[in-house]
Design an enzyme around this catalytic site. Structure first.
Site, mmCIF file in Angstrom:
data_model
loop_
_atom_site.group_PDB
_atom_site.id
_atom_site.type_symbol
_atom_site.label_atom_id
_atom_site.label_comp_id
_atom_site.label_asym_id
_atom_site.label_seq_id
_atom_site.Cartn_x
_atom_site.Cartn_y
_atom_site.Cartn_z
ATOM 1 N N LYS A 73 1.024 -1.148 -0.224
ATOM 2 C CA LYS A 73 0.324 0.262 -0.097
ATOM 3 C C LYS A 73 0.957 1.022 -0.246
ATOM 4 C CE LYS A 73 -4.016 -1.572 0.166
ATOM 5 N NZ LYS A 73 -5.387 -1.383 -0.392
ATOM 6 N N ASP A 78 -0.128 -0.091 -4.755
ATOM 7 C CA ASP A 78 -1.491 0.166 -4.723
ATOM 8 C C ASP A 78 -1.737 1.601 -3.914
ATOM 9 O OD1 ASP A 78 -4.410 0.753 -4.383
ATOM 10 O OD2 ASP A 78 -4.896 -0.776 -3.553
HETATM 11 O O1 LIG Z 1 -5.845 -6.284 -3.279
HETATM 12 C C1 LIG Z 1 -5.045 -6.996 -2.139
HETATM 13 O O2 LIG Z 1 -4.497 -7.594 -1.814
HETATM 14 C C2 LIG Z 1 -6.152 -6.742 -1.214
HETATM 15 C C3 LIG Z 1 -7.698 -5.832 -0.493
HETATM 16 C C4 LIG Z 1 -7.298 -4.507 -0.735
HETATM 17 O O3 LIG Z 1 -5.822 -3.552 -1.104
HETATM 18 C C5 LIG Z 1 -8.739 -4.167 -0.555
HETATM 19 C C6 LIG Z 1 -9.912 -4.886 0.203
HETATM 20 C C7 LIG Z 1 -10.703 -3.333 0.485
HETATM 21 C C8 LIG Z 1 -10.529 -1.894 -0.209
HETATM 22 C C9 LIG Z 1 -9.774 -1.699 -0.808
HETATM 23 C C10 LIG Z 1 -9.025 -2.264 -0.521
HETATM 24 C C11 LIG Z 1 -7.922 -1.786 -2.028
HETATM 25 O O4 LIG Z 1 -7.811 -2.065 -2.980
HETATM 26 O O5 LIG Z 1 -6.513 -0.579 -1.078
HETATM 27 MG MG LIG Z 2 -6.726 -0.535 -5.073
#
Ligand SMILES: O=C(O)CCC(=O)c1ccccc1C(=O)O
Ligand SMILES: [Mg+2]
Length: 329
Positions: free
Chosen positions: A141, A169
């Site tokens: 993240k 992400d």
């Molecule tokens: O995609 C993954 O690997 C985990 C899940 C995840 O990141 C996520 C889970 C719930 C809500 C939003 C997100 C996201 O993609 O930010």
């Molecule tokens: Mg995402």
């Protein structure tokens, strides 16, 4: 005549106190397990709208699920089908899974090699990567701290682990300037091992521009849930992320996967922080429809307990339908 019946079980489980969703702490995860039975066949699904992400509340989902099940029972007694088209995404997904299980259409095998998720502490990730079987792929993240720090960390991982591929992400948080700062710290020879960055910028147009300028691949996640979204191959777009609880029925998800594959894009089945029940079902969907792609399902450890079906090798306690976490609706 075949006898049909259905039941809903509502759950509430404690989360790790650290879990932040957009603007709020998620202290509890709530949802429903649905059981449908038709004669000897039985199928289960999870309906768990995610606060801050789903439009529908759990109460709305519960009411709609009950109405649909009642109408389905009546339709089936006239030998008619009932569409899930107009249901909320979480309801359509959970009910379609229960139907698919009941009809034996879902493989029992799962892809449990989820990409380990790292929220910022690199040492934790090193440890996990060491133990990872198969493809070395992790997700970080980013966009939570300074963009140059994110760039440094990504570059450091790619340098330290030569067979590592990274998914990043940003959840649409960078301005073009911040995105450029990030890229500045990732050496050009490392950039191809970034499998993709999910939604680096605030708008899809800015994300495409960033990808074109840096050569770093991107993926759509939030954009997939835009009502106007269509799957299309574009330069530097590597993947679409599919969160079934936020997207809709299994059939709709499979159609998106097929469109992605036809266009040469990766489709990544991903978590909306379902319980271990929903996550294991997502692992089976991933195994069946995206067998060559590591799914994004490493969210179980955000919870304090597993429900009904266990994720392989998880050390979290497993609670059954008769436990304190459930109430029958
Ligand atoms: O995609 C993954 O690997 C985990 C899940 C995840 O990141 C996520 C889970 C719930 C809500 C939003 C997100 C996201 O993609 O930010
Ligand atoms: Mg995402």
């Amino acid at each position: 005549m075949t006898e049909r019946c259905y039941k809903l079980y509502r759950y509430q489980i404690p989360m790790d106190s650290q879990v932040v969703l957009r603007n709020r702490f998620l202290k509890q995860r709530e949802g429903l397990l649905v059981q449908i039975r038709c004669g000897e066949s039985e199928g289960w699904g999870e309906i768990a709208p995610l606060p801050e992400f789903s439009q529908e509340t759990l109460d709305q989902a519960q009411q709609q699920a009950l109405e649909w099940l009642n109408a389905w029972d009546q339709a089936r007694s006239r030998n008619e089908k009932l569409s899930l088209e107009n249901c909320y995404p979480s309801v359509a997904f959970g009910l379609s899974c229960a139907l698919a299980e009941m009809k034996n259409k879902l493989t029992t095998e799962g892809n449990f090699n989820a990409a380990p998720l790292c929220y910022g502490d690199p040492d934790e990730l090193y440890e996990e990567l060491d133990q990872l079987p198969g493809e070395k792929i992790a997700k970080i993240k980013v966009g939570l701290y300074e963009a140059n720090r994110d760039g440094l960390i990504a570059d450091m991982f790619l340098e330290a682990v030569p067979d590592l591929k990274l998914r990043l992400d940003t959840n649409r948080s960078w301005t073009p300037t911040k995105a450029a700062m990030f890229a500045k710290y990732v050496k050009p020879e490392h950039r191809t091992r970034i499998q993709f960055i999910e939604e680096p910028c605030k708008t899809p147009a800015e994300s495409l521009q960033f990808a074109a300028e840096t050569g770093i691949a991107i993926a759509w996640d939030e954009t997939v849930r835009d009502p106007a979204f269509t799957v299309k191959a574009e330069p530097h777009v590597a993947a679409i992320v599919i969160k079934p609880t936020l997207v809709g029925s299994l059939e709709k998800c499979v159609s998106l996967i097929e469109q992605a594959h036809q266009q040469g894009l990766i489709a990544v089945i991903s978590s909306s922080i379902e319980s271990s029940f929903g996550l294991t079902q997502l692992a089976r969907i991933a195994q069946q429809y995206t067998p060559n792609t590591t799914p994004g399902l490493d969210t179980l450890d955000l919870m304090k307990v597993q429900l009904v079906r266990a994720w392989p090798n998880s050390t979290l306690p497993l609670a059954g339908l008769d436990s304190e976490y459930f109430t029958e609706v």
